[in-house]
Design a protein around this motif. Structure first.
Motif, PDB file in Angstrom:
ATOM      1  N   UNK A   1      81.277 -34.288   3.389  1.00 30.14           N
ATOM      2  CA  UNK A   1      81.072 -32.874   3.050  1.00 30.14           C
ATOM      3  C   UNK A   1      82.238 -32.023   3.503  1.00 30.14           C
ATOM      4  N   UNK A   2      82.305 -30.827   2.905  1.00 30.42           N
ATOM      5  CA  UNK A   2      83.392 -29.881   3.176  1.00 30.42           C
ATOM      6  C   UNK A   2      82.793 -28.526   3.525  1.00 30.42           C
ATOM      7  N   UNK A   3      83.447 -27.815   4.425  1.00 32.20           N
ATOM      8  CA  UNK A   3      83.006 -26.484   4.845  1.00 32.20           C
ATOM      9  C   UNK A   3      84.097 -25.470   4.516  1.00 32.20           C
ATOM     10  N   UNK A   4      83.820 -24.561   3.579  1.00 34.08           N
ATOM     11  CA  UNK A   4      84.763 -23.506   3.214  1.00 34.08           C
ATOM     12  C   UNK A   4      84.656 -22.371   4.234  1.00 34.08           C
ATOM     13  N   UNK A   5      85.782 -22.004   4.844  1.00 38.00           N
ATOM     14  CA  UNK A   5      85.770 -20.931   5.835  1.00 38.00           C
ATOM     15  C   UNK A   5      85.183 -21.425   7.135  1.00 38.00           C
ATOM     16  N   UNK A   6      85.786 -22.479   7.683  1.00 31.63           N
ATOM     17  CA  UNK A   6      85.172 -23.193   8.817  1.00 31.63           C
ATOM     18  C   UNK A   6      85.162 -22.400  10.116  1.00 31.63           C
ATOM     19  N   UNK A   7      85.988 -21.374  10.229  1.00 27.42           N
ATOM     20  CA  UNK A   7      86.019 -20.487  11.395  1.00 27.42           C
ATOM     21  C   UNK A   7      86.195 -21.259  12.703  1.00 27.42           C
ATOM     22  N   UNK A   8      85.099 -21.511  13.439  1.00 27.45           N
ATOM     23  CA  UNK A   8      85.220 -22.236  14.717  1.00 27.45           C
ATOM     24  C   UNK A   8      84.481 -23.575  14.714  1.00 27.45           C
ATOM     25  N   UNK A   9      84.076 -24.019  13.531  1.00 28.41           N
ATOM     26  CA  UNK A   9      83.431 -25.320  13.423  1.00 28.41           C
ATOM     27  C   UNK A   9      81.922 -25.311  13.455  1.00 28.41           C
TER      28      UNK A   9
ATOM     29  N   UNK B   1      80.083 -36.854   8.093  1.00 23.58           N
ATOM     30  CA  UNK B   1      81.396 -36.487   8.633  1.00 23.58           C
ATOM     31  C   UNK B   1      82.004 -35.413   7.737  1.00 23.58           C
ATOM     32  N   UNK B   2      82.156 -34.202   8.254  1.00 25.50           N
ATOM     33  CA  UNK B   2      82.663 -33.097   7.451  1.00 25.50           C
ATOM     34  C   UNK B   2      84.021 -32.617   7.909  1.00 25.50           C
ATOM     35  N   UNK B   3      84.704 -31.898   7.026  1.00 29.45           N
ATOM     36  CA  UNK B   3      85.965 -31.260   7.390  1.00 29.45           C
ATOM     37  C   UNK B   3      85.956 -29.820   6.892  1.00 29.45           C
ATOM     38  N   UNK B   4      86.730 -28.983   7.549  1.00 31.70           N
ATOM     39  CA  UNK B   4      86.768 -27.572   7.210  1.00 31.70           C
ATOM     40  C   UNK B   4      88.033 -27.170   6.482  1.00 31.70           C
ATOM     41  N   UNK B   5      87.932 -26.079   5.732  1.00 30.20           N
ATOM     42  CA  UNK B   5      89.078 -25.473   5.058  1.00 30.20           C
ATOM     43  C   UNK B   5      89.075 -23.988   5.391  1.00 30.20           C
ATOM     44  N   UNK B   6      90.165 -23.494   5.943  1.00 35.77           N
ATOM     45  CA  UNK B   6      90.271 -22.076   6.260  1.00 35.77           C
ATOM     46  C   UNK B   6      91.716 -21.635   6.069  1.00 35.77           C
ATOM     47  N   UNK B   7      91.900 -20.426   5.579  1.00 30.89           N
ATOM     48  CA  UNK B   7      93.245 -19.918   5.329  1.00 30.89           C
ATOM     49  C   UNK B   7      93.912 -19.427   6.610  1.00 30.89           C
ATOM     50  N   UNK B   8      93.090 -19.195   7.648  1.00 31.19           N
ATOM     51  CA  UNK B   8      93.573 -18.669   8.922  1.00 31.19           C
ATOM     52  C   UNK B   8      93.924 -19.825   9.859  1.00 31.19           C
ATOM     53  N   UNK B   9      95.206 -19.907  10.223  1.00 35.34           N
ATOM     54  CA  UNK B   9      95.670 -21.015  11.071  1.00 35.34           C
ATOM     55  C   UNK B   9      94.976 -21.022  12.427  1.00 35.34           C
ATOM     56  N   UNK B  10      94.677 -19.839  12.980  1.00 39.10           N
ATOM     57  CA  UNK B  10      94.009 -19.763  14.277  1.00 39.10           C
ATOM     58  C   UNK B  10      92.597 -20.338  14.193  1.00 39.10           C
TER      59      UNK B  10
END
Length: 261
Positions: A37-45, A59-68
């Motif tokens: 699965x994928x999380x759009x806008x993962x923020x802090x997990x 097992x998921x992974x996140x996508x976020x435009x903000x490097x921080x």
């Protein structure tokens, strides 16, 4: 004015090109087969944790435009990549499901939200899970001299409502979905309700910090958040996605997974 518009468009195109190039380079060392699965806008997990604990992803992974935020997610032990989820180059149906949790309201326009949902549907095999703050009562509360504390946050430029959700679903020709309101707010005593005089960017109301408010019992159903499940396959694990407590069905379309009454 026209020249400024052209320059702005060129700048946006450059950003999107760089984002796609960065995404491609990250994916070269990112084995998608490890994830379901994928999380759009993962923020802090936290939404990845939700995807595992509640939606039972492996097992998921996140996508976020903000490097921080990507680094914050990684610091919690989850995997994430920096990219614009409104313009993804991920393969079709590469994950079982995608989460968009409290992220659409942070986008600048409804068009961007629509693209995010479209991408989520494209890369998912079984379902897409979307949730966010409830904005549909803004006008009603304003007529009573009240507001939700999140309705005038600077970080919420898009008041993505259930009406907007339905518009997107119709545009994308989604045939199976259900939408719920969650956590009923029955009266103005609830701490998510502020007097309209409260300053912007507040959190829960308290009597020591904020203006007084009149007690009113609401004559319509008002919720703290909504969530929508888009069903894409009859193999989806329906019970997990429906397992959230304090939910109230608002609308449903399609013949997949009928709700027993």
């Amino acid at each position: 004015m026209l020249r400024q518009t052209i320059v702005l468009r060129q700048h946006q195109n450059l950003i999107e090109f760089i984002s796609r190039k960065s995404m491609k380079s990250q994916l070269e060392t990112f084995n998608l087969r490890r994830f379901d699965f994928c999380d759009f806008g993962c923020s802090n997990g936290s939404s990845i944790r939700f995807g595992m604990n509640v939606l039972k992803g492996r097992h998921g992974f996140g996508v976020d435009i903000d490097a921080k935020k990507v680094k914050a997610t990684q610091s919690k032990g989850y995997e994430a990549i920096q990219s614009n989820f409104c313009n993804l180059s991920l393969p079709d149906k590469c994950v079982k499901f995608t989460i968009l949790s409290h992220v659409l309201e942070h986008l600048p326009t409804l068009d961007k939200a629509e693209k995010a949902i479209q991408n989520a549907v494209r890369i998912s095999q079984d379902f897409v899970f979307i949730r966010g703050p409830y904005f549909d009562a803004d006008d009603y509360l304003k007529s009573l001299g009240l507001k939700f504390y999140w309705s005038d946050w600077s970080g919420h430029p898009l008041h993505f409502s259930i009406e907007h959700m339905l518009q997107c679903l119709e545009f994308l020709k989604i045939e199976n979905y259900e939408i719920y309101g969650r956590n009923l707010v029955e009266n103005s005593n609830h701490t998510v309700i502020h007097p309209i005089s409260s300053l912007k960017n507040q959190h829960h109301w308290n009597s020591e910090q904020h203006d007084r408010k009149q007690f009113l019992k609401f004559n319509r159903s008002i919720y703290q958040e909504f969530f929508c499940v888009i069903w894409l396959s009859d193999r989806a694990k329906v019970d997990y996605a429906r397992s959230l407590s304090n939910k109230f069905l608002i609308c449903k379309k399609g013949f997949l997974f009928p709700i027993l009454i």
